[in-house]
Design an enzyme around this catalytic site. Sequence first.
Site, short mmCIF file in Angstrom:
data_model
loop_
_atom_site.label_atom_id
_atom_site.label_comp_id
_atom_site.label_asym_id
_atom_site.label_seq_id
_atom_site.Cartn_x
_atom_site.Cartn_y
_atom_site.Cartn_z
CB THR A 15 -11.71 67.83 45.82
OG1 THR A 15 -11.77 68.67 46.97
CG2 THR A 15 -11.04 66.53 46.21
CB SER A 42 -16.46 75.20 44.87
OG SER A 42 -16.67 74.55 46.10
CB THR A 54 -18.00 68.50 46.56
OG1 THR A 54 -17.03 68.52 47.61
CG2 THR A 54 -17.60 67.52 45.49
CG ASP A 55 -16.12 72.89 49.87
OD1 ASP A 55 -16.20 71.67 50.14
OD2 ASP A 55 -15.11 73.57 50.13
N1 ASP Z 1 -13.63 70.11 49.32
C1 ASP Z 1 -13.91 70.73 48.13
C2 ASP Z 1 -14.19 69.77 46.99
O1 ASP Z 1 -14.76 68.75 47.26
C3 ASP Z 1 -13.06 71.84 47.72
C4 ASP Z 1 -13.89 72.72 46.83
O2 ASP Z 1 -15.11 72.73 46.96
O3 ASP Z 1 -13.31 73.39 45.99
O4 ASP Z 1 -13.87 69.96 45.86
#
Ligand code: ASP
Length: 334
Positions: free
Chosen positions: A18, A61, A93-94
């Site tokens: 993200t 991720s 963050t995933d």
């Molecule tokens: N929602 C996710 C992020 O916070 C997408 C990811 O993990 O790539 O980055």
Amino acid sequence: MDPNPPPVRVTLLSMGGTIASVAPAPGAGVMPALEAGDLARAVGELDGVEVSARTVRLMPSASFAFEDVLALAHEVETALAEGAAGVVVTQGTDDLEEMAFALDLLVDDLRPVVVTGAMRAADAPGADGPANLRAAVLVAASPQARGLGALVVMDDEVHAARFVRKTHASRPSAFTSPEAGPLGRLIEAEVRFVTRVAPLSLGARVGAVPPVALVRCALGDDGRLVGVLLDQGYRGLVVEGMGGGHVPAPMVGPLEALAREVPVVLATRTGSGSALRHSYGFSGSEIDLLARGVVSAGALEGLKARLALALALGSSDDRALVEARFAAVVAALG
Ligand code: ASP
């Protein structure tokens, strides 16, 4: 004192997520698109710190494989070998908590390795990426951050990789360390630690990582999933038991049979605390399972226990050595 000390060199390695995402068209869902250099520019100048930026991956991720984890660990080691005082990794963050813990186990160096990301896309109002990245660079450049293992910096908090979890799906304050709290905070761009942890390491090189399953047990589970894992090619299992580490009685047989073939680890599904070792004696209790060859995850929660077991399995074909390396990580967490 040198009136013009050389700048502290920090390497930024970007993986996507993200923090690097923008909408390709008005109204479309955001996608990773920004390169490491774009992220570094959004942070602006920092007194006494020189940031060099490299894009390693540009992906969500959720799709990382262990090959990506090992490639990133190699990039981190290369940056440190080239003389960086610290490294910052940006990613989605995933599964950020998993990557940070993997780097904790794989990179054996006292210099800070700091992982950060964003909960809001780069083109969103109130995007948190630049602030998180700036904070992460300050931590990576800080001598106080040495010797703490891999760190996660989000929302002006510094977390130990071993404790941190993503505990909210969307808020900028999504990262918490339920068991220990943050190690420190950023206040007026100054890094202040309130507590410290000892460095952690698997202490071994890791090659190809075999599949390790993570099964969360639930009311009425009869263990049939456990029974098919070996045929599906899994080479280890982490079972998240209820409470202190309890499974329904019908799961005991399949778990014992699997533990005869491959390492099986017992964690708690509660999200904090440790798997118990010697409190309950019923069928499916922790005493029962440990007596049948299952290994305790101690204070490691399921996701991190799975990583530690998978990387230990990637380090050797010798089961005793794998279990000893896993147990050393568990012991280090207390
Ligand atoms: N929602 C996710 C992020 O916070 C997408 C990811 O993990 O790539 O980055």
